[in-house]
Design a protein around this motif. Structure first.
Motif, PDB file in Angstrom:
ATOM      1  N   ILE A  45     -11.161  -1.405   8.353  1.00 60.50           N
ATOM      2  CA  ILE A  45     -10.404  -1.684   9.580  1.00 60.50           C
ATOM      3  C   ILE A  45      -9.848  -0.405  10.206  1.00 60.50           C
ATOM      4  N   SER A  46      -9.406  -0.542  11.439  1.00 58.98           N
ATOM      5  CA  SER A  46      -8.531   0.466  12.020  1.00 58.98           C
ATOM      6  C   SER A  46      -7.327  -0.268  12.586  1.00 58.98           C
ATOM      7  N   ALA A  47      -6.196  -0.129  11.925  1.00 59.74           N
ATOM      8  CA  ALA A  47      -4.985  -0.799  12.394  1.00 59.74           C
ATOM      9  C   ALA A  47      -4.605  -0.274  13.773  1.00 59.74           C
ATOM     10  N   LEU A  48      -5.022   0.972  14.042  1.00 57.80           N
ATOM     11  CA  LEU A  48      -4.669   1.615  15.301  1.00 57.80           C
ATOM     12  C   LEU A  48      -5.475   1.056  16.472  1.00 57.80           C
ATOM     13  N   THR A  49      -6.786   0.960  16.310  1.00 54.29           N
ATOM     14  CA  THR A  49      -7.634   0.478  17.412  1.00 54.29           C
ATOM     15  C   THR A  49      -7.819  -1.040  17.373  1.00 54.29           C
ATOM     16  N   GLY A 104       0.817  -1.207   0.000  1.00 56.42           N
ATOM     17  CA  GLY A 104       0.000   0.000   0.000  1.00 56.42           C
ATOM     18  C   GLY A 104       0.846   1.249   0.000  1.00 56.42           C
ATOM     19  N   HIS A 105       0.203   2.395  -0.147  1.00 57.14           N
ATOM     20  CA  HIS A 105       0.897   3.672  -0.205  1.00 57.14           C
ATOM     21  C   HIS A 105       1.553   3.986   1.141  1.00 57.14           C
ATOM     22  N   VAL A 106       2.636   4.731   1.095  1.00 56.83           N
ATOM     23  CA  VAL A 106       3.341   5.115   2.313  1.00 56.83           C
ATOM     24  C   VAL A 106       2.389   5.836   3.274  1.00 56.83           C
ATOM     25  N   ASP A 107       2.529   5.512   4.554  1.00 53.45           N
ATOM     26  CA  ASP A 107       1.715   6.110   5.636  1.00 53.45           C
ATOM     27  C   ASP A 107       0.253   5.669   5.654  1.00 53.45           C
ATOM     28  N   HIS A 108      -0.100   4.721   4.824  1.00 53.62           N
ATOM     29  CA  HIS A 108      -1.492   4.251   4.859  1.00 53.62           C
ATOM     30  C   HIS A 108      -1.729   3.211   5.955  1.00 53.62           C
ATOM     31  N   GLY A 109      -0.610   2.748   6.599  1.00 53.80           N
ATOM     32  CA  GLY A 109      -0.772   1.928   7.805  1.00 53.80           C
ATOM     33  C   GLY A 109      -0.297   0.488   7.710  1.00 53.80           C
ATOM     34  N   LYS A 110       0.611   0.197   6.780  1.00 55.44           N
ATOM     35  CA  LYS A 110       1.115  -1.181   6.619  1.00 55.44           C
ATOM     36  C   LYS A 110       1.797  -1.691   7.886  1.00 55.44           C
ATOM     37  N   THR A 111       2.747  -0.892   8.392  1.00 49.11           N
ATOM     38  CA  THR A 111       3.500  -1.311   9.572  1.00 49.11           C
ATOM     39  C   THR A 111       2.588  -1.441  10.788  1.00 49.11           C
ATOM     40  N   THR A 112       1.702  -0.469  10.948  1.00 49.73           N
ATOM     41  CA  THR A 112       0.759  -0.506  12.074  1.00 49.73           C
ATOM     42  C   THR A 112      -0.117  -1.750  11.995  1.00 49.73           C
ATOM     43  N   LEU A 113      -0.543  -2.108  10.790  1.00 47.60           N
ATOM     44  CA  LEU A 113      -1.388  -3.286  10.622  1.00 47.60           C
ATOM     45  C   LEU A 113      -0.625  -4.575  10.953  1.00 47.60           C
ATOM     46  N   VAL A 164      -9.506  -1.307   4.028  1.00 51.67           N
ATOM     47  CA  VAL A 164      -9.766   0.134   4.059  1.00 51.67           C
ATOM     48  C   VAL A 164      -9.455   0.606   5.482  1.00 51.67           C
ATOM     49  N   ASN A 165      -8.295   1.221   5.634  1.00 48.63           N
ATOM     50  CA  ASN A 165      -7.747   1.509   6.964  1.00 48.63           C
ATOM     51  C   ASN A 165      -8.102   2.922   7.455  1.00 48.63           C
ATOM     52  N   LYS A 166      -7.813   3.134   8.716  1.00 42.31           N
ATOM     53  CA  LYS A 166      -8.022   4.427   9.396  1.00 42.31           C
ATOM     54  C   LYS A 166      -9.503   4.793   9.466  1.00 42.31           C
ATOM     55  N   MET A 167     -10.339   3.751   9.616  1.00 38.98           N
ATOM     56  CA  MET A 167     -11.782   3.980   9.707  1.00 38.98           C
ATOM     57  C   MET A 167     -12.161   4.742  10.969  1.00 38.98           C
ATOM     58  N   ASP A 168     -11.247   4.782  11.939  1.00 34.29           N
ATOM     59  CA  ASP A 168     -11.522   5.513  13.186  1.00 34.29           C
ATOM     60  C   ASP A 168     -11.478   7.023  12.993  1.00 34.29           C
ATOM     61  N   LYS A 169     -10.907   7.448  11.878  1.00 34.00           N
ATOM     62  CA  LYS A 169     -10.781   8.900  11.664  1.00 34.00           C
ATOM     63  C   LYS A 169     -12.104   9.511  11.211  1.00 34.00           C
ATOM     64  N   PRO A 170     -12.422  10.699  11.765  1.00 39.55           N
ATOM     65  CA  PRO A 170     -13.675  11.351  11.346  1.00 39.55           C
ATOM     66  C   PRO A 170     -13.710  11.627   9.837  1.00 39.55           C
TER      67      PRO A 170
HETATM   68  P1  GDP Z   1       3.104   2.655   6.480  1.00 39.30           P
HETATM   69  O1  GDP Z   1       4.003   3.717   5.904  1.00 39.30           O
HETATM   70  O2  GDP Z   1       2.088   2.209   5.480  1.00 39.30           O
HETATM   71  O3  GDP Z   1       3.831   1.532   7.130  1.00 39.30           O
HETATM   72  O4  GDP Z   1       2.223   3.401   7.596  1.00 39.30           O
HETATM   73  P2  GDP Z   1       2.380   3.356   9.181  1.00 39.30           P
HETATM   74  O5  GDP Z   1       1.883   2.071   9.718  1.00 39.30           O
HETATM   75  O6  GDP Z   1       3.748   3.763   9.557  1.00 39.30           O
HETATM   76  O7  GDP Z   1       1.323   4.453   9.584  1.00 39.30           O
HETATM   77  C1  GDP Z   1       1.495   5.822   9.242  1.00 39.30           C
HETATM   78  C2  GDP Z   1       0.793   6.691  10.269  1.00 39.30           C
HETATM   79  O8  GDP Z   1      -0.616   6.418  10.252  1.00 39.30           O
HETATM   80  C3  GDP Z   1       1.259   6.430  11.695  1.00 39.30           C
HETATM   81  O9  GDP Z   1       1.303   7.647  12.386  1.00 39.30           O
HETATM   82  C4  GDP Z   1       0.165   5.555  12.277  1.00 39.30           C
HETATM   83  O10 GDP Z   1       0.018   5.685  13.656  1.00 39.30           O
HETATM   84  C5  GDP Z   1      -1.054   6.059  11.541  1.00 39.30           C
HETATM   85  N1  GDP Z   1      -2.091   5.032  11.414  1.00 39.30           N
HETATM   86  C6  GDP Z   1      -1.950   3.790  10.910  1.00 39.30           C
HETATM   87  N2  GDP Z   1      -3.106   3.116  10.955  1.00 39.30           N
HETATM   88  C7  GDP Z   1      -4.015   3.968  11.501  1.00 39.30           C
HETATM   89  C8  GDP Z   1      -5.408   3.864  11.815  1.00 39.30           C
HETATM   90  O11 GDP Z   1      -6.073   2.849  11.610  1.00 39.30           O
HETATM   91  N3  GDP Z   1      -6.002   4.976  12.351  1.00 39.30           N
HETATM   92  C9  GDP Z   1      -5.318   6.116  12.585  1.00 39.30           C
HETATM   93  N4  GDP Z   1      -5.993   7.146  13.101  1.00 39.30           N
HETATM   94  N5  GDP Z   1      -4.014   6.246  12.306  1.00 39.30           N
HETATM   95  C10 GDP Z   1      -3.370   5.187  11.770  1.00 39.30           C
END
Ligand code: GDP
Ligand code: MG
Length: 370
Positions: free
Chosen positions: A222-226, A87-96, A186-192
């Motif tokens: 999903i929300s990788a965060l929650t 996926g695109h950078v910062d979209h949440g791969k590592t967090t997931l 579909v990540n970051k669903m927790d965001k408004p």
């Molecule tokens: P990667 O570059 O795809 O590996 O993205 P990261 O996992 O490093 O996530 C990039 C940023 O998005 C970090 O600040 C994470 O905390 C944030 N993030 C990732 N997943 C979520 C999510 O589900 N919800 C929210 N609110 N933030 C997220």
């Protein structure tokens, strides 16, 4: 090969065969279009066109697969899917990846979480799933460049507040080229500001139509965060894997691919392998790319010493005489002597290629440049 027909040589030189025949005639050689020319004749003609001929170096490019003989497929058993997250950078791969690992690794293994071997396994509903922890692109590009297919399924993460971005499209293209099924997370669903409809709309434009809209692509919010939605995602992975009927025979000698490798000061060559078929055991004579050895020690994804690793299991090994490369194939041999022979031949060939690559001009690559 050391010879070419007149027609083949003409083609390489970008000339008409009749022209080559004429030249040969002028040089005192009577030839027909299908005649095999020896090296001297080829050199003479090439000299006429001011083309230098280099001998092809005989290289053992044999895929290690040839040492893995077909066996009775009825002995095959179900194996875990191997999943890559892209996926695109910062979209949440590592967090997931972290989130999946933390929700599924039991407390007793918590210390092992820091043991990082580039891949890990989780258990969901009694079924294992293997996740490759290498950046998705690397997994697809380096591995595929070497002809290795390691991934059974691609998860493409798209941030719901950002939508489809350039690397999302790249990821889709990699997965399509590798012909692996895609699941959209579909990540970051927790965001408004999350807008999953927009993600679906944009992906539809790339041929990924959600089931809800009559297509066959699975979208999981999903929300990788929650951690919300992670369970559904794992469920979908297992569902799609079942359809793929992934099988292997744990009772035979192992074959697989290098996920990563490095030289460790204390332990020497350390390689993370993904066993793709068979079972790898401590003590196995093995050829890994152009290296060989005996599996001295094996460490699992949670940092435990293990004696064996079955299909779809990632494992770190020591005992190789040199450092292989990510994407290299490995295969286990019956005896150490054969492993050494095959390994040494491959190492020698590889070295020859390396040495000659700078100066090497073959007819083939010369005309690629023109
Ligand atoms: P990667 O570059 O795809 O590996 O993205 P990261 O996992 O490093 O996530 C990039 C940023 O998005 C970090 O600040 C994470 O905390 C944030 N993030 C990732 N997943 C979520 C999510 O589900 N919800 C929210 N609110 N933030 C997220
Ligand atoms: Mg990351």
């Amino acid at each position: 090969s050391e010879s070419l027909t007149v027609a083949e040589l003409a083609k390489k030189l970008g000339r008409e065969p009749s022209e080559i025949i004429k030249k040969l005639f002028m040089l005192g050689v009577m030839a027909t279009i299908n005649q095999e020319l020896d090296k001297d004749a080829i050199e003479l003609i090439c000299a006429e066109y001011e083309v230098e001929v280099e001998e092809e170096i005989l290289v053992d490019k044999t895929d290690l697969e040839v040492y893995f003989e077909p066996e009775d497929e009825s002995l095959n058993e179900e194996r875990p899917p191997v999943v890559t997250i892209m996926g695109h950078v910062d979209h949440g791969k590592t967090t997931l990846l972290d989130s999946i690992r933390h929700t599924k690794v039991t407390a007793g293994e918590a210390g092992g979480i820091t043991q990082h071997i580039g891949a890990y396994q989780v258990v969901d509903n009694g079924k294992k799933i293997t996740f490759l922890d290498t950046p998705g692109h690397a997994a697809f590009t380096t591995m595929r460049a070497r002809g290795a297919k390691v991934t059974d399924l691609a998860i493409i993460v798209v941030a719901a507040d950002d939508g489809v971005m350039p690397q999302t499209v790249e990821a889709i293209n990699h997965a399509k080229a590798a012909e692996v099924p895609i699941i959209i997370a579909v990540n970051k669903m927790d965001k408004p500001s999350a807008n999953p409809d927009r993600v679906m709309q944009e992906l539809t434009e790339h041929g990924l139509v959600p089931e809800a809209w009559g297509g066959d692509t699975i979208f999981v919010p999903i929300s990788a965060l929650t951690g919300d939605g992670i369970d559904s995602l794992l469920e979908m992975i297992l569902l799609v894997s079942e359809v793929g009927e992934l099988k292997a025979n744990p009772a035979r000698r192992a074959i697989g691919t290098v996920i990563e490798a490095e030289l460790d000061k204390g332990r020497g060559s350390v390689a993370t392998l993904l066993v793709q078929d068979g079972t790898l055991n401590v003590g196995d004579p093995i050829v890994v790319g152009n290296t060989f050895g005996r599996v001295r020690a094996m460490v699992s994804d949670v940092g435990r010493r293990v004696k064996e690793a079955g299909p779809s299991t990632p494992v770190e090994i020591t005992g190789l005489n040199d450092v292989p490369q990510a994407g290299d194939r490995f295969v286990v041999f019956e005896d150490e002597k054969t492993a050494r022979q095959v390994g040494e031949t491959r190492a020698t060939s590889a070295l020859q290629v390396q040495r000659s690559e700078k100066t090497r001009v073959t007819l083939d690559n010369l005309f690629d440049q023109l």
